[in-house]
Design an enzyme around this catalytic site. Structure first.
Site, PDB file in Angstrom:
ATOM      1  N   TRP A 133       0.868  -1.190   0.000  1.00 30.02           N
ATOM      2  CA  TRP A 133       0.000   0.000   0.000  1.00 30.02           C
ATOM      3  C   TRP A 133       0.893   1.224   0.000  1.00 30.02           C
ATOM      4  O   TRP A 133       1.787   1.337   0.845  1.00 30.02           O
ATOM      5  CB  TRP A 133      -0.902  -0.042   1.232  1.00 30.02           C
ATOM      6  CG  TRP A 133      -1.794   1.156   1.384  1.00 30.02           C
ATOM      7  CD1 TRP A 133      -2.586   1.713   0.408  1.00 30.02           C
ATOM      8  CD2 TRP A 133      -2.010   1.919   2.572  1.00 30.02           C
ATOM      9  NE1 TRP A 133      -3.279   2.779   0.926  1.00 30.02           N
ATOM     10  CE2 TRP A 133      -2.950   2.926   2.239  1.00 30.02           C
ATOM     11  CE3 TRP A 133      -1.522   1.847   3.883  1.00 30.02           C
ATOM     12  CZ2 TRP A 133      -3.396   3.864   3.171  1.00 30.02           C
ATOM     13  CZ3 TRP A 133      -1.970   2.757   4.826  1.00 30.02           C
ATOM     14  CH2 TRP A 133      -2.894   3.762   4.459  1.00 30.02           C
ATOM     15  N   ASP A 214      -0.782  -5.711   9.406  1.00 29.87           N
ATOM     16  CA  ASP A 214      -1.755  -4.692   9.003  1.00 29.87           C
ATOM     17  C   ASP A 214      -3.026  -5.426   8.584  1.00 29.87           C
ATOM     18  O   ASP A 214      -3.020  -6.176   7.614  1.00 29.87           O
ATOM     19  CB  ASP A 214      -1.185  -3.872   7.831  1.00 29.87           C
ATOM     20  CG  ASP A 214      -2.162  -2.788   7.376  1.00 29.87           C
ATOM     21  OD1 ASP A 214      -1.825  -2.040   6.439  1.00 29.87           O
ATOM     22  OD2 ASP A 214      -3.271  -2.688   7.966  1.00 29.87           O
ATOM     23  N   LYS A 250     -13.257  -0.309   6.032  1.00 26.83           N
ATOM     24  CA  LYS A 250     -13.872  -1.071   4.952  1.00 26.83           C
ATOM     25  C   LYS A 250     -14.939  -2.021   5.458  1.00 26.83           C
ATOM     26  O   LYS A 250     -16.059  -2.022   4.953  1.00 26.83           O
ATOM     27  CB  LYS A 250     -12.801  -1.871   4.177  1.00 26.83           C
ATOM     28  CG  LYS A 250     -11.931  -1.008   3.312  1.00 26.83           C
ATOM     29  CD  LYS A 250     -10.770  -0.479   4.114  1.00 26.83           C
ATOM     30  CE  LYS A 250      -9.875   0.349   3.240  1.00 26.83           C
ATOM     31  NZ  LYS A 250      -8.687   0.833   3.959  1.00 26.83           N
TER      32      LYS A 250
END
Ligand SMILES: Cc1[nH+]cc(COP(=O)(O)O)c(/C=N/[C@@H](CC(=O)O)C(=O)O)c1O
Length: 401
Positions: A133, A214, A250
């Site tokens: 990311w 993560d 999300k």
């Protein structure tokens, strides 16, 4: 001359900048596949009905708006920890997980960078997958860590470079800090299999590396929280003392509410108390204490049995729609007679598909077909719907024929 005359104009964010370009495009056919934010079947932002119901409940309680403790809303962080580590997690039941609420996943990662830079005794650099990311790099660099990479993506197979990954893990100095995506790897959508995770855990253990996990897509990747939590829970069972960064952006659609957690698995209660005290010393001068509304909504969704069941069904619904769009896009490309291999669109998991196309082809999709995605060829499959999937398939076929 002005005091800021030496401030240079910086580049737009590679991900959030795509949305700016999309907004400027007046074509009715335009499609935004840039930012990793879920869209419903009509391409609209989606507020989960369970979130709305939880929010009604929170608002009806007419709570005060006092400061939260530095480490946030306790009912939220405890429930979030159980969701990730599992109801039968030993470190949780032994009271040795130090946890704080964070400003979503980014905030948790920033606390992780700062905590590691200040307290990790064996290294001041962090190894992240290549690619990863985009925001990981500046987050850790600005935290004072040097960012290095380990092999992850194999361009030839558009798959996991597992041998390269293991080789790099073994080549790193002992006790290196290694960033791992718990599930739904961003940007590739390529995850290790459970067997590969077991091997990765063994190599990390043999080298004494420190895993920083993560977890931004728990439940959102496969539709099952337990399935998406496999790597994290396996690493904990294997005895790794890890750090976990959670995001509810999300899986609860709480993007703008900024709801997440940062947690550290400690050796025992006494160490947890020391770590907890240092987390507070880091957070207090950073933002003092976190926003209360989103945490109350998330806490309600995690603790109210009926709303929790509704929420889990809705997370599965989002995952299923994305998985359905992967197959539809794959089938349309086949129907259009594309000669390229597109299996990876179906085999990848989570929010994103890594198309394996060139930056020039990405530019062509924007310029000639009004389709916006990041230059690495990542699309947010969440932005694909029945209404725009044909335009996407035709355009993709044209630029890759
Ligand atoms: C792997 C990963 N980790 C953390 C985050 C942070 O999200 P937060 O909203 O701080 O909880 C994101 C967001 N990714 C999407 C959005 C963004 O770039 O901010 C994306 O990749 O589009 C990730 O993809």
């Amino acid at each position: 001359i002005s005091v800021w005359s030496n401030v240079p104009a910086g580049p737009p964010d590679p991900i959030l900048g795509i949305t700016e370009a999309f907004k400027k495009d007046s074509s009715p056919q335009k499609i935004n596949l840039g930012v990793g934010a879920y869209r419903d079947a009509d391409g609209k932002p989606y507020v989960l009905p369970s979130v709305l119901a939880a929010e009604d409940k929170v608002i009806s309680e007419r709570n005060d708006k006092e400061y939260l403790p530095i480490t946030g809303l306790g009912t939220f962080t405890q429930a979030a920890a159980v969701l990730a580590y599992g109801t039968d997690s030993k470190p949780l039941s032994e009271g040795r997980v130090a946890i704080t609420q964070s400003l979503s996943g980014t905030g948790a990662l920033r606390i992780a960078g700062a905590f590691l830079a200040r307290h990790y005794p064996h290294a001041k650099e962090i190894y992240v997958p290549s690619p990863t990311w985009g925001n990981h790099i500046p987050i850790f660099r600005d935290s004072g860590l040097e960012v290095k990479t380990y092999s992850y993506y194999d361009k030839k197979t558009v798959g996991l470079d597992f041998e390269g990954l293991k080789k790099d893990l073994k080549a790193m100095p002992d006790k290196s800090i290694v960033l791992l995506h718990a599930c739904a790897h961003n940007p590739t959508g390529i995850d290790p299999t459970e067997a590969q995770w077991r091997e990765i855990s063994d190599v990390i253990k043999s080298k004494g590396h420190f895993p920083l996990i993560d977890n931004a897509y728990l439940g959102f990747a496969s539709g099952s929280v337990d399935k998406d939590a496999f790597a994290l829970r396996h690493f904990v069972e294997e005895g790794h003392q890890l750090i976990l960064c959670q995001s509810f952006a999300k899986n609860m659609g709480l993007y703008g509410e900024r709801v997440g957690t940062f947690s550290v698995v400690c050796a025992d209660k006494e160490e947890k108390a020391r770590v907890d005290s240092q987390i507070k010393i880091l957070v207090r001068p950073m933002y003092s204490n976190p926003p209360v509304h989103g945490a109350r909504v998330a806490s309600t969704l995690l603790t109210d049995k009926k709303l929790n069941a509704q929420w889990l069904a809705e997370v599965k619904g989002m995952a299923d729609r994305i998985i359905d769009m992967r197959s539809t896009l794959f089938d349309l490309l086949h129907e259009l007679g594309s000669k390229k291999k597109w299996d990876h669109i179906k085999n990848q998991i989570g929010m994103f598909a890594y198309l394996g196309i060139s930056p020039e082809q990405v530019d062509q999709l924007a310029r000639e077909h009004h389709i916006y995605l990041t230059r690495d060829g990542r699309i947010s499959v969440a932005g694909v719907t029945k209404h725009n999937v044909r335009h996407l398939a035709e355009s993709l076929h044209k630029v890759t024929a």
